[in-house]
Design a protein around this motif. Sequence first.
Motif, short mmCIF file in Angstrom:
data_model
loop_
_atom_site.label_atom_id
_atom_site.label_comp_id
_atom_site.label_asym_id
_atom_site.label_seq_id
_atom_site.Cartn_x
_atom_site.Cartn_y
_atom_site.Cartn_z
N LEU A 35 10.78 2.06 -3.53
CA LEU A 35 10.23 3.30 -4.08
C LEU A 35 8.74 3.17 -4.38
O LEU A 35 7.95 4.09 -4.18
N TRP A 36 8.38 2.01 -4.89
CA TRP A 36 6.98 1.74 -5.20
C TRP A 36 6.13 1.80 -3.93
O TRP A 36 5.09 2.46 -3.88
N LEU A 37 6.65 1.16 -2.85
CA LEU A 37 5.91 1.19 -1.58
C LEU A 37 5.83 2.61 -1.03
O LEU A 37 4.79 3.05 -0.55
N MET A 38 6.95 3.31 -1.13
CA MET A 38 6.99 4.70 -0.66
C MET A 38 5.98 5.56 -1.41
O MET A 38 5.21 6.32 -0.81
N ALA A 39 5.99 5.43 -2.73
CA ALA A 39 5.09 6.25 -3.54
C ALA A 39 3.63 5.94 -3.20
O ALA A 39 2.81 6.84 -3.01
N ARG A 40 3.33 4.65 -3.08
CA ARG A 40 1.94 4.29 -2.79
C ARG A 40 1.53 4.72 -1.39
O ARG A 40 0.38 5.12 -1.17
N ALA A 41 2.45 4.64 -0.45
CA ALA A 41 2.12 5.06 0.92
C ALA A 41 1.88 6.57 0.97
O ALA A 41 0.92 7.05 1.59
N LEU A 42 2.75 7.34 0.30
CA LEU A 42 2.54 8.80 0.25
C LEU A 42 1.23 9.13 -0.47
O LEU A 42 0.48 10.02 -0.06
N ASP A 43 0.98 8.38 -1.51
CA ASP A 43 -0.24 8.56 -2.31
C ASP A 43 -1.47 8.32 -1.44
O ASP A 43 -2.40 9.14 -1.37
#
Length: 425
Positions: free
Chosen positions: A47-55
């Motif tokens: 989730l952390w990677l996903m959030a940062r990638a979307l960010d």
Amino acid sequence: DWWPGEPSEPQWRRQLDHAENQLHQGAWAAAVDAAGAPELHNSARALWLMARALDAGAEARRDNRMLARAIAAYFRLLKMADGLSDARLLSITNRTIDRVYFQGTYLSAEPIYRLLIRRFPNEPAYHNNLTISFLMANRADLAEGVLKETLRRWPDDQVALAHYGFVLKTQHNRLEEAVDLFEKALKDDSGPACEARFYYHLGDALLLLGRFPEAHMVHKRGAALGHFLSPSQRSLYNVPRLKSQPWWDVSQTPYSNLARALEASWRKILQEGEAARALYEQEKEGLREKGEWSQLDLFVRGQEVPGRCKRAPVTCGIVRAEPAAASCRRGQIKFSLIEPGTHVRPHVGPTNCRLRMHLGLSNTTGTYLRVDRETRQWREGKVLLFDDSFEHEVWHNGTRPRLVLIVDVWHPALTPAERRSLPAI
Ligand code: LMR
Ligand code: MN
């Protein structure tokens, strides 16, 4: 550092490493895909990677929908807060709050601060930041609840004292109490609440109470600390190098043509101002000590109020010929009508980036404008030019309503780039 929900199978660990690599290489779409595998559903790291990638993607593309997805991913991640280390939790909450503020949805920061308050119950800073987010959301009512609780636990917290003073002054007109709170918050001119706006509000509360010598002391303190340009020039949104003087002569500026054109057409401008009388709105900022004051905006923040120039074509034609007026995003162009018996109490404008031109239109007898230490009078068909970031005050001791046209112009020393890029006020 440990992540909750880490997959046990090597394959899915490798997939997470892969997602992280993609993210570091700027391949955020691939990172979103890799981290979004259903098998990684319970993985905080995914989730952390996903959030940062979307960010990162939202930032690169300036894409607000992707930003909203990033924020939603950060929020899902924060549901697993119990399993996250302090350091990791703080880095996630910091970024989430930063993005929520960027989006302008200040109220959405509330659950994050509530989480931080639960996690760090002995830290007043999180209470205070929640207060500030409520104030930015224009919810002083909610801020007040948090402030009361904060001050119950930390009665001497200077940041909370200052904000509570602000709320009491601006929401409840409880000026004496506000003054006492500000004085405590700004004690010895040191500490975390020593900010320009609190000196401003302390001085203003004292002015409202008629405690002028004390107000002056506060203004001197604020200026000595660099919070104000000077004790009498107390605007908070300033460009520092600009020439500062209360009254200007039009010949000191490039605005002689504007002034001449306004003076040449003053009777027509008066007619336009009078014909639109039904549209005037009462002054709502609480600047009147007594009396009546109403205004009709033509331009606000460098934009015509839709439909207004149809009502005042000559006036608008003249101001449009001077781009420093019509496109002054830190000012307005408006008719201003003050009734006999009115006193506008001492106050300052928000910025030193504009000068304020007044064209006298009617019934100026018995009316006075003090700017800093010098009082002048309007004359029908004549312009005055002053810097309203200096303290100023108006009296109408005449017998008939006084009308003027107010035209804000960029301070002449601002560069074209500054005129384009300074945030509007
Ligand atoms: C002000 O800007 O405070 C006043 O000068 C406005 C007015 O109409 O005189
Ligand atoms: Mn003013």
